[in-house]
Design a protein around this motif. Structure first.
Motif, mmCIF file in Angstrom:
data_model
loop_
_atom_site.group_PDB
_atom_site.id
_atom_site.type_symbol
_atom_site.label_atom_id
_atom_site.label_comp_id
_atom_site.label_asym_id
_atom_site.label_seq_id
_atom_site.Cartn_x
_atom_site.Cartn_y
_atom_site.Cartn_z
ATOM 1 N N PHE A 197 36.727 43.275 35.355
ATOM 2 C CA PHE A 197 38.174 43.149 35.572
ATOM 3 C C PHE A 197 38.481 42.932 37.044
ATOM 4 C CE2 PHE A 197 38.734 45.521 31.444
ATOM 5 C CZ PHE A 197 39.253 44.432 30.764
ATOM 6 N N ILE A 198 37.812 43.655 37.894
ATOM 7 C CA ILE A 198 38.078 43.517 39.330
ATOM 8 C C ILE A 198 37.775 42.096 39.793
ATOM 9 C CG2 ILE A 198 37.263 44.260 41.627
ATOM 10 C CD1 ILE A 198 36.950 47.099 40.347
ATOM 11 N N ASN A 199 36.711 41.506 39.242
ATOM 12 C CA ASN A 199 36.346 40.153 39.645
ATOM 13 C C ASN A 199 37.262 39.090 39.048
ATOM 14 O OD1 ASN A 199 34.226 40.941 41.211
ATOM 15 N ND2 ASN A 199 32.677 40.708 39.591
ATOM 16 N N ASN A 200 37.796 39.342 37.867
ATOM 17 C CA ASN A 200 38.502 38.287 37.152
ATOM 18 C C ASN A 200 40.014 38.432 37.111
ATOM 19 O OD1 ASN A 200 36.337 36.436 36.033
ATOM 20 N ND2 ASN A 200 35.594 38.460 35.453
ATOM 21 N N LEU A 201 40.524 39.597 37.429
ATOM 22 C CA LEU A 201 41.973 39.780 37.503
ATOM 23 C C LEU A 201 42.299 40.267 38.904
ATOM 24 C CD1 LEU A 201 43.451 41.520 34.320
ATOM 25 C CD2 LEU A 201 44.025 39.276 35.280
ATOM 26 N N LYS A 202 42.902 39.371 39.679
ATOM 27 C CA LYS A 202 43.038 39.671 41.103
ATOM 28 C C LYS A 202 44.126 40.714 41.382
ATOM 29 C CE LYS A 202 39.704 37.156 42.094
ATOM 30 N NZ LYS A 202 38.434 37.898 42.200
ATOM 31 N N ASN A 203 45.009 40.903 40.415
ATOM 32 C CA ASN A 203 46.118 41.844 40.611
ATOM 33 C C ASN A 203 45.621 43.284 40.501
ATOM 34 O OD1 ASN A 203 48.758 42.590 40.975
ATOM 35 N ND2 ASN A 203 49.498 41.040 39.514
ATOM 36 N N ASN A 204 45.933 44.099 41.513
ATOM 37 C CA ASN A 204 45.384 45.445 41.522
ATOM 38 C C ASN A 204 46.439 46.555 41.561
ATOM 39 O OD1 ASN A 204 42.849 44.352 41.564
ATOM 40 N ND2 ASN A 204 42.638 44.493 43.784
ATOM 41 N N SER A 205 47.688 46.187 41.455
ATOM 42 C CA SER A 205 48.720 47.203 41.679
ATOM 43 C C SER A 205 48.805 48.227 40.548
ATOM 44 C CB SER A 205 50.067 46.518 41.891
ATOM 45 O OG SER A 205 50.283 45.588 40.846
ATOM 46 N N ASP A 206 48.526 47.779 39.347
ATOM 47 C CA ASP A 206 48.613 48.716 38.225
ATOM 48 C C ASP A 206 47.257 49.341 37.908
ATOM 49 O OD1 ASP A 206 51.150 49.308 37.286
ATOM 50 O OD2 ASP A 206 51.382 47.215 36.579
ATOM 51 N N ASP A 207 47.266 50.233 36.918
ATOM 52 C CA ASP A 207 46.102 51.088 36.683
ATOM 53 C C ASP A 207 45.129 50.515 35.638
ATOM 54 O OD1 ASP A 207 47.287 52.805 38.390
ATOM 55 O OD2 ASP A 207 48.103 54.118 36.829
ATOM 56 N N PHE A 208 43.979 51.167 35.582
ATOM 57 C CA PHE A 208 43.076 51.038 34.439
ATOM 58 C C PHE A 208 43.460 52.111 33.448
ATOM 59 C CE2 PHE A 208 39.285 49.263 36.959
ATOM 60 C CZ PHE A 208 39.434 48.009 36.403
ATOM 61 N N GLN A 209 43.328 51.770 32.163
ATOM 62 C CA GLN A 209 43.492 52.809 31.156
ATOM 63 C C GLN A 209 42.192 52.894 30.369
ATOM 64 O OE1 GLN A 209 47.204 52.965 28.766
ATOM 65 N NE2 GLN A 209 45.780 53.153 27.033
ATOM 66 N N VAL A 210 41.513 54.040 30.465
ATOM 67 C CA VAL A 210 40.239 54.204 29.769
ATOM 68 C C VAL A 210 40.456 55.144 28.594
ATOM 69 C CG1 VAL A 210 37.792 54.729 30.020
ATOM 70 C CG2 VAL A 210 39.104 53.982 32.008
ATOM 71 N N ASN A 211 40.037 54.657 27.441
ATOM 72 C CA ASN A 211 40.304 55.360 26.194
ATOM 73 C C ASN A 211 38.964 55.775 25.558
ATOM 74 O OD1 ASN A 211 41.732 56.307 24.097
ATOM 75 N ND2 ASN A 211 42.325 54.314 23.239
ATOM 76 N N TYR A 212 38.706 57.062 25.478
ATOM 77 C CA TYR A 212 37.443 57.532 24.883
ATOM 78 C C TYR A 212 37.738 58.055 23.478
ATOM 79 C CZ TYR A 212 35.757 57.719 29.726
ATOM 80 O OH TYR A 212 35.412 57.422 31.009
ATOM 81 N N LEU B 219 45.851 47.202 33.076
ATOM 82 C CA LEU B 219 47.296 47.156 32.831
ATOM 83 C C LEU B 219 48.024 46.201 33.769
ATOM 84 C CD1 LEU B 219 47.864 50.982 32.257
ATOM 85 C CD2 LEU B 219 47.580 49.208 30.540
ATOM 86 N N ASN B 220 47.267 45.483 34.579
ATOM 87 C CA ASN B 220 47.892 44.574 35.544
ATOM 88 C C ASN B 220 48.398 43.296 34.880
ATOM 89 O OD1 ASN B 220 47.599 45.648 38.404
ATOM 90 N ND2 ASN B 220 45.577 46.015 37.511
ATOM 91 N N GLU B 221 49.315 42.624 35.568
ATOM 92 C CA GLU B 221 49.781 41.314 35.145
ATOM 93 C C GLU B 221 48.651 40.304 35.356
ATOM 94 O OE1 GLU B 221 52.859 40.225 33.937
ATOM 95 O OE2 GLU B 221 53.133 42.390 33.637
ATOM 96 N N GLY B 222 48.700 39.226 34.585
ATOM 97 C CA GLY B 222 47.711 38.170 34.814
ATOM 98 C C GLY B 222 47.090 37.721 33.515
ATOM 99 N N ARG B 223 46.344 36.625 33.602
ATOM 100 C CA ARG B 223 45.714 36.081 32.405
ATOM 101 C C ARG B 223 44.205 35.978 32.588
ATOM 102 N NH1 ARG B 223 47.257 32.975 28.403
ATOM 103 N NH2 ARG B 223 45.619 31.490 28.956
ATOM 104 N N LEU B 224 43.538 36.226 31.488
ATOM 105 C CA LEU B 224 42.087 36.032 31.508
ATOM 106 C C LEU B 224 41.797 34.788 30.683
ATOM 107 C CD1 LEU B 224 40.725 39.614 30.820
ATOM 108 C CD2 LEU B 224 40.295 38.268 32.862
#
Lengths: 124, 253
Positions: free
Chosen positions: A50-65, A79-84
């Motif tokens: 995600f860090i490499n492919n979605l440049k937007n960093n303002s919002d969080d990661f949500q990790v679901n176990y 949770l960031n804006e952007g498209r993959l």
């Protein structure tokens, strides 16, 4: 089934927190050392992807176990804006590592989420 | 004259034994040995062509003769020759028993093997045909397996020569055992291995294949590969382990 939800900033300094949480949970569930290491590597690679492919960093990661008696299902959502685009999956190192070390994995490009499953080794 | 000569010789021998008995002088023993060496020669000739070189048997017979000289007590009043013969025979037989076997076979099996051969001959003449294993086993009061084992053990006395010729009556060329011995063709397993690698590598993804290739075909270290691919050494280690596991599963499928 128990659920643990982790919402954490998309910043590299929090990577160790994600990794530690993952290993603590897998240890709690009785995974062996090898499997725990696998889980940690896979989690890190998903975040790296995600860090490499979605440049937007303002919002969080949500990790679901999701903790089942015999397996662990983890979903990481950006949770960031952007498209993959589909192209970023091709010959991607992170994806190959995830594929190699998890039992099954799934990606949801629209929701920017990657899910993987890891089962405990059978007693044999 | 003749009578006298013979007498004087035997007296001389008699004296030699007496002297040796007292002095234990090796020179005297050598003299006695020379006089009786012919016995060792005669006896050893009887045992040649039985799987042990004649020279070896002769040497054993000579040793037997020396033992006989050592142990012989002239005062008991017997002829030396009648004492020496069984001593020499005993040494030769002992040698056959202990050293003659090309492969060491347990004593028990050796004994059974000897008996089985004997029973084989007895039964063959009473039945007028070659007896079956079962018949021998019944006669010997043992199991079929023991009889078979004994037969097999009996062959161990000699090792079979690879140069042994087989008569091929149709043409002139004899075939030696060496010519017809099979050998494992290494190329088969090489082909199989190659085929296996080609097939099972297909089960790996690009990264796994890359790591296995670099690691095991190019003999690179994990850290070198990690640097090359810009990932951590631990990840390389984990993926290597996983890939090998996958290949192993393929192999034992």
């Amino acid at each position: 089934m128990d659920k643990v939800l982790l919402r954490i900033p998309k910043k590299s300094e929090y990577m160790s927190t994600i990794r530690l949480t993952s290993s603590a949970l897998s240890n709690l569930e009785g995974f062996n050392i090898d499997e725990i290491e696998d889980i940690k590597v896979v989690i890190s690679e998903i975040c790296t992807f995600f860090i490499n492919n979605l440049k937007n960093n303002s919002d969080d990661f949500q990790v679901n176990y999701e903790i089942f008696p015999d397996k662990l299902v983890v979903t990481v959502k950006d949770l960031n804006e952007g498209r993959l685009s589909g192209d970023c999956l091709k010959d991607n190192m992170s994806i190959m590592i995830i594929e190699s070390l998890s039992d099954t994995y799934n990606y949801d490009l629209n929701n920017k989420a990657i899910t993987f499953e890891k089962s405990k080794a059978g007693i044999d | 004259m003749n009578e006298f000569g013979k007498n004087s010789k035997s007296i001389k021998n008699h004296d030699l034994f007496l002297i040796y008995h007292e002095t234990k002088d090796i020179e005297i023993r050598n003299q006695i040995f020379e006089k009786y060496k012919y016995m060792a020669e005669i006896i050893s000739r009887k045992y040649s062509n039985r799987g042990i070189e004649h020279d070896d048997i002769y040497q054993i017979a000579c040793m037997g003769l020396i033992f006989a000289i050592e142990r012989f007590d002239i005062t008991k009043g017997f002829e030396f020759t009648s004492f020496a013969t069984p001593t020499i025979l005993g040494e030769i037989k002992k040698y056959f028993r202990d050293k003659g076997w090309a492969v060491k076979v347990p004593r028990k099996i050796q004994e059974i093997s000897r008996k089985v051969n004997e029973y084989n001959n007895i039964l063959a003449s009473s039945l007028h045909r070659t007896p079956t294993i079962r018949e021998i086993a019944e006669y010997a009061n043992s199991t079929d397996e023991e009889v078979l084992e004994a037969f097999e053990a009996g062959k161990m006395f000699n090792s079979q020569s690879l140069d042994e010729k087989f008569d091929m009556s149709r043409d002139e060329n004899d075939i030696s055992l060496l010519d017809v011995m099979g050998a494992e063709d290494k190329h088969f397993s090489r082909i199989e291995n190659k085929d296996f690698i080609n097939k099972s590598m297909g089960k790996l993804n690009g990264l796994e294949k890359d790591i296995i290739t670099k690691r095991f075909f190019e003999n690179k270290t994990q850290s070198d590969i990690a640097k090359e691919l810009n990932i951590s050494q631990m990840t390389v280690s984990r993926i290597e382990k996983k890939s090998l596991e996958k290949l192993r599963i393929e192999y034992y499928k």
